[in-house]
Write a protein that holds these residues in place. Structure first.
Motif, PDB file in Angstrom:
ATOM      1  N   GLU A 148       0.802  -1.224   0.000  1.00  0.00           N
ATOM      2  CA  GLU A 148       0.000   0.000   0.000  1.00  0.00           C
ATOM      3  C   GLU A 148       0.837   1.277   0.000  1.00  0.00           C
ATOM      4  OE1 GLU A 148      -2.847  -0.196   3.145  1.00  0.00           O
ATOM      5  OE2 GLU A 148      -3.844  -1.975   2.327  1.00  0.00           O
ATOM      6  N   GLN A 149       2.137   1.136  -0.222  1.00  0.00           N
ATOM      7  CA  GLN A 149       3.012   2.306  -0.352  1.00  0.00           C
ATOM      8  C   GLN A 149       3.310   2.539  -1.835  1.00  0.00           C
ATOM      9  OE1 GLN A 149       3.873   4.151   2.474  1.00  0.00           O
ATOM     10  NE2 GLN A 149       2.382   2.711   3.332  1.00  0.00           N
ATOM     11  N   LEU A 150       3.371   3.802  -2.231  1.00  0.00           N
ATOM     12  CA  LEU A 150       3.602   4.161  -3.633  1.00  0.00           C
ATOM     13  C   LEU A 150       5.030   4.657  -3.812  1.00  0.00           C
ATOM     14  CD1 LEU A 150       2.483   4.696  -6.516  1.00  0.00           C
ATOM     15  CD2 LEU A 150       1.851   6.991  -5.711  1.00  0.00           C
ATOM     16  N   PHE A 151       5.688   4.153  -4.862  1.00  0.00           N
ATOM     17  CA  PHE A 151       7.062   4.546  -5.170  1.00  0.00           C
ATOM     18  C   PHE A 151       7.163   4.940  -6.635  1.00  0.00           C
ATOM     19  CE2 PHE A 151       7.183   1.582  -1.683  1.00  0.00           C
ATOM     20  CZ  PHE A 151       8.143   2.089  -0.814  1.00  0.00           C
ATOM     21  N   ALA A 152       8.099   5.832  -6.927  1.00  0.00           N
ATOM     22  CA  ALA A 152       8.377   6.220  -8.313  1.00  0.00           C
ATOM     23  C   ALA A 152       9.881   6.393  -8.485  1.00  0.00           C
ATOM     24  CB  ALA A 152       7.655   7.514  -8.675  1.00  0.00           C
ATOM     25  N   ARG A 153      10.363   5.987  -9.645  1.00  0.00           N
ATOM     26  CA  ARG A 153      11.767   6.197 -10.005  1.00  0.00           C
ATOM     27  C   ARG A 153      11.809   7.370 -10.962  1.00  0.00           C
ATOM     28  NH1 ARG A 153      16.639   4.832  -7.764  1.00  0.00           N
ATOM     29  NH2 ARG A 153      18.181   4.140  -9.294  1.00  0.00           N
ATOM     30  N   LEU A 154      12.589   8.406 -10.609  1.00  0.00           N
ATOM     31  CA  LEU A 154      12.670   9.612 -11.428  1.00  0.00           C
ATOM     32  C   LEU A 154      13.979   9.639 -12.210  1.00  0.00           C
ATOM     33  CD1 LEU A 154      11.389  12.551  -9.200  1.00  0.00           C
ATOM     34  CD2 LEU A 154      10.104  11.059 -10.727  1.00  0.00           C
ATOM     35  N   SER A 191      -2.507  15.129   2.225  1.00  0.00           N
ATOM     36  CA  SER A 191      -3.903  14.659   2.270  1.00  0.00           C
ATOM     37  C   SER A 191      -4.521  14.415   0.894  1.00  0.00           C
ATOM     38  CB  SER A 191      -4.794  15.649   3.047  1.00  0.00           C
ATOM     39  OG  SER A 191      -4.305  15.823   4.359  1.00  0.00           O
ATOM     40  N   ARG A 192      -3.692  14.402  -0.151  1.00  0.00           N
ATOM     41  CA  ARG A 192      -4.209  14.168  -1.495  1.00  0.00           C
ATOM     42  C   ARG A 192      -3.628  12.877  -2.056  1.00  0.00           C
ATOM     43  NH1 ARG A 192      -4.345  19.427  -5.200  1.00  0.00           N
ATOM     44  NH2 ARG A 192      -5.680  17.967  -6.337  1.00  0.00           N
ATOM     45  N   SER A 193      -4.488  12.071  -2.671  1.00  0.00           N
ATOM     46  CA  SER A 193      -4.060  10.814  -3.275  1.00  0.00           C
ATOM     47  C   SER A 193      -3.213  11.091  -4.512  1.00  0.00           C
ATOM     48  CB  SER A 193      -5.297   9.988  -3.659  1.00  0.00           C
ATOM     49  OG  SER A 193      -4.917   8.767  -4.247  1.00  0.00           O
ATOM     50  N   VAL A 194      -2.148  10.316  -4.669  1.00  0.00           N
ATOM     51  CA  VAL A 194      -1.213  10.511  -5.780  1.00  0.00           C
ATOM     52  C   VAL A 194      -1.417   9.402  -6.810  1.00  0.00           C
ATOM     53  CG1 VAL A 194       1.205  10.648  -6.453  1.00  0.00           C
ATOM     54  CG2 VAL A 194       0.465  11.601  -4.260  1.00  0.00           C
ATOM     55  N   LYS A 195      -1.612   9.788  -8.061  1.00  0.00           N
ATOM     56  CA  LYS A 195      -1.729   8.853  -9.184  1.00  0.00           C
ATOM     57  C   LYS A 195      -0.648   9.218 -10.194  1.00  0.00           C
ATOM     58  CE  LYS A 195      -5.552   7.025  -7.537  1.00  0.00           C
ATOM     59  NZ  LYS A 195      -5.568   5.658  -6.970  1.00  0.00           N
ATOM     60  N   LEU A 196       0.219   8.272 -10.507  1.00  0.00           N
ATOM     61  CA  LEU A 196       1.341   8.543 -11.401  1.00  0.00           C
ATOM     62  C   LEU A 196       1.362   7.572 -12.563  1.00  0.00           C
ATOM     63  CD1 LEU A 196       4.182   9.040  -8.753  1.00  0.00           C
ATOM     64  CD2 LEU A 196       2.844  10.817  -9.893  1.00  0.00           C
ATOM     65  N   ALA A 197       1.977   8.013 -13.653  1.00  0.00           N
ATOM     66  CA  ALA A 197       2.186   7.164 -14.825  1.00  0.00           C
ATOM     67  C   ALA A 197       3.574   7.446 -15.385  1.00  0.00           C
ATOM     68  CB  ALA A 197       1.126   7.428 -15.889  1.00  0.00           C
ATOM     69  N   GLN A 198       4.097   6.491 -16.146  1.00  0.00           N
ATOM     70  CA  GLN A 198       5.390   6.701 -16.799  1.00  0.00           C
ATOM     71  C   GLN A 198       5.343   7.966 -17.660  1.00  0.00           C
ATOM     72  OE1 GLN A 198       6.341   3.055 -18.913  1.00  0.00           O
ATOM     73  NE2 GLN A 198       7.893   2.576 -17.395  1.00  0.00           N
ATOM     74  N   LYS A 199       6.459   8.687 -17.661  1.00  0.00           N
ATOM     75  CA  LYS A 199       6.664   9.930 -18.423  1.00  0.00           C
ATOM     76  C   LYS A 199       6.000  11.147 -17.796  1.00  0.00           C
ATOM     77  CE  LYS A 199       7.577   7.606 -22.816  1.00  0.00           C
ATOM     78  NZ  LYS A 199       7.274   7.548 -24.265  1.00  0.00           N
ATOM     79  N   ASP A 200       5.317  10.974 -16.658  1.00  0.00           N
ATOM     80  CA  ASP A 200       4.854  12.156 -15.925  1.00  0.00           C
ATOM     81  C   ASP A 200       6.076  12.972 -15.497  1.00  0.00           C
ATOM     82  OD1 ASP A 200       2.224  11.450 -16.134  1.00  0.00           O
ATOM     83  OD2 ASP A 200       1.953  10.912 -14.028  1.00  0.00           O
ATOM     84  N   ARG A 201       5.919  14.281 -15.523  1.00  0.00           N
ATOM     85  CA  ARG A 201       7.001  15.155 -15.062  1.00  0.00           C
ATOM     86  C   ARG A 201       6.625  15.732 -13.702  1.00  0.00           C
ATOM     87  NH1 ARG A 201      11.489  17.282 -16.645  1.00  0.00           N
ATOM     88  NH2 ARG A 201      12.140  19.337 -15.927  1.00  0.00           N
ATOM     89  N   ILE A 257       4.507  18.705  -7.226  1.00  0.00           N
ATOM     90  CA  ILE A 257       3.936  19.392  -8.382  1.00  0.00           C
ATOM     91  C   ILE A 257       3.940  18.401  -9.527  1.00  0.00           C
ATOM     92  CG2 ILE A 257       4.110  21.312  -9.995  1.00  0.00           C
ATOM     93  CD1 ILE A 257       3.545  22.228  -7.174  1.00  0.00           C
ATOM     94  N   GLN A 258       2.776  18.103 -10.080  1.00  0.00           N
ATOM     95  CA  GLN A 258       2.656  17.165 -11.201  1.00  0.00           C
ATOM     96  C   GLN A 258       2.364  17.994 -12.450  1.00  0.00           C
ATOM     97  OE1 GLN A 258      -0.222  14.089 -10.442  1.00  0.00           O
ATOM     98  NE2 GLN A 258       0.659  12.700 -11.952  1.00  0.00           N
ATOM     99  N   PHE A 259       3.404  18.203 -13.257  1.00  0.00           N
ATOM    100  CA  PHE A 259       3.286  19.088 -14.421  1.00  0.00           C
ATOM    101  C   PHE A 259       2.459  18.420 -15.530  1.00  0.00           C
ATOM    102  CE2 PHE A 259       7.375  20.296 -12.449  1.00  0.00           C
ATOM    103  CZ  PHE A 259       7.100  21.628 -12.181  1.00  0.00           C
ATOM    104  N   GLY A 260       1.926  19.235 -16.406  1.00  0.00           N
ATOM    105  CA  GLY A 260       1.198  18.696 -17.548  1.00  0.00           C
ATOM    106  C   GLY A 260      -0.237  19.157 -17.573  1.00  0.00           C
TER     107      GLY A 260
END
Length: 260
Positions: A148-154, A191-201, A257-260
């Motif tokens: 239930e933990q979210l990770f991203a590789r930048l 307090s905000r849910s994070v949704k990420l996808a590949q190539k997000d900046r 900050i999720q650009f786009g």
């Protein structure tokens, strides 16, 4: 396009770290000086520890005087450093080398590619107060969940990246990105849910954090595609659970900050 024009138009990602703590150990790697720095963590039970590197052993052509137990503050950037680990080194770190090498004689010949995350030091001074601050820009190269933990590789294209092609896309220099892993606690930031996808900046602000864990022989062999070596080993069930301690460095996100 002239080189001067190209330099003016090249844009870089942010990659900034400020951290302070107590030196636990110092060693050299060629001309470089490396040290382990204990930094107050989010848990009161233990301090996180990170590896810092002073390239060439000096800062602004000066060699600092450093000793174990010194309290220092450092400004620098995050960088990933690839290295190789042999099966022999795994066995020695497990403190069961004799048992492992006797049961799997070819273990010592295996080589595993691994990655470490260090802080490259730009400046250093006596500690003025506690600090642990990170700001990164980057492109998401991978997203994963663990318990239930979210990770991203930048992928981070900062000014310190190596140029690998003089002429890349749009006539710009092509660089080898630096990489860092970001942990979004419970998949939430402020307090905000994070949704990420590949190539997000992204732009992430947070703190350096250490995750301690152990890796089993079975996982080491799967990483190197040699798990079949356990098939004919005596006491395979016992051997596969022999473990070595590991530590990974993450940036725990405090804002996004999720650009786009």
């Amino acid at each position: 396009m002239s080189s001067k024009t190209q330099e003016r138009t090249e844009r870089f990602d942010l990659n900034q770290v400020k951290v302070s703590g107590v030196i636990q150990r110092l060693w050299s790697r060629g001309a470089d000086i490396l040290l382990r720095l204990a930094v107050a963590g989010r848990s009161a039970e233990h301090a996180d520890q990170f590896t810092l590197v002073i390239p060439g052993g000096g800062l602004d052509r000066l060699s600092p005087t450093l000793m174990k137990a010194d309290r220092i503050s450092v400004v620098g950037h995050i960088q990933d450093f690839p290295y190789l680990e042999t099966g022999l080194q795994f066995a020695e770190r497990s403190r069961s080398a004799e048992k492992l090498l006797s049961a799997i004689p070819s273990l010592g010949e295996i080589v595993s590619e691994r990655m470490a995350t260090w802080v490259v030091v730009h400046s250093l001074e006596a500690e003025a107060g506690p600090a642990n601050e990170v700001i990164l820009d980057g492109i998401v190269s991978r997203v994963w969940n663990r318990r239930e933990q979210l990770f991203a590789r930048l992928a981070i294209y900062d000014p310190y990246t190596e140029v690998i092609e003089k002429t890349g896309k749009n006539n710009r220099l092509r660089r080898q990105a630096h990489y860092a892993s970001v942990h979004f606690l419970d998949g939430i930031v402020q307090s905000r849910s994070v949704k990420l996808a590949q190539k997000d900046r992204l732009r992430v602000r947070g703190v350096l954090s250490e995750r301690r864990y152990s890796e089993s022989l079975a996982m080491f062999l799967m990483r190197t595609q040699k798990i079949g070596l356990l098939a004919n080993a005596a006491d395979a069930d016992e051997l596969r659970e022999i473990r070595v301690p590991r530590a990974a460095t993450y940036v725990v996100a405090d804002s996004l900050i999720q650009f786009g």
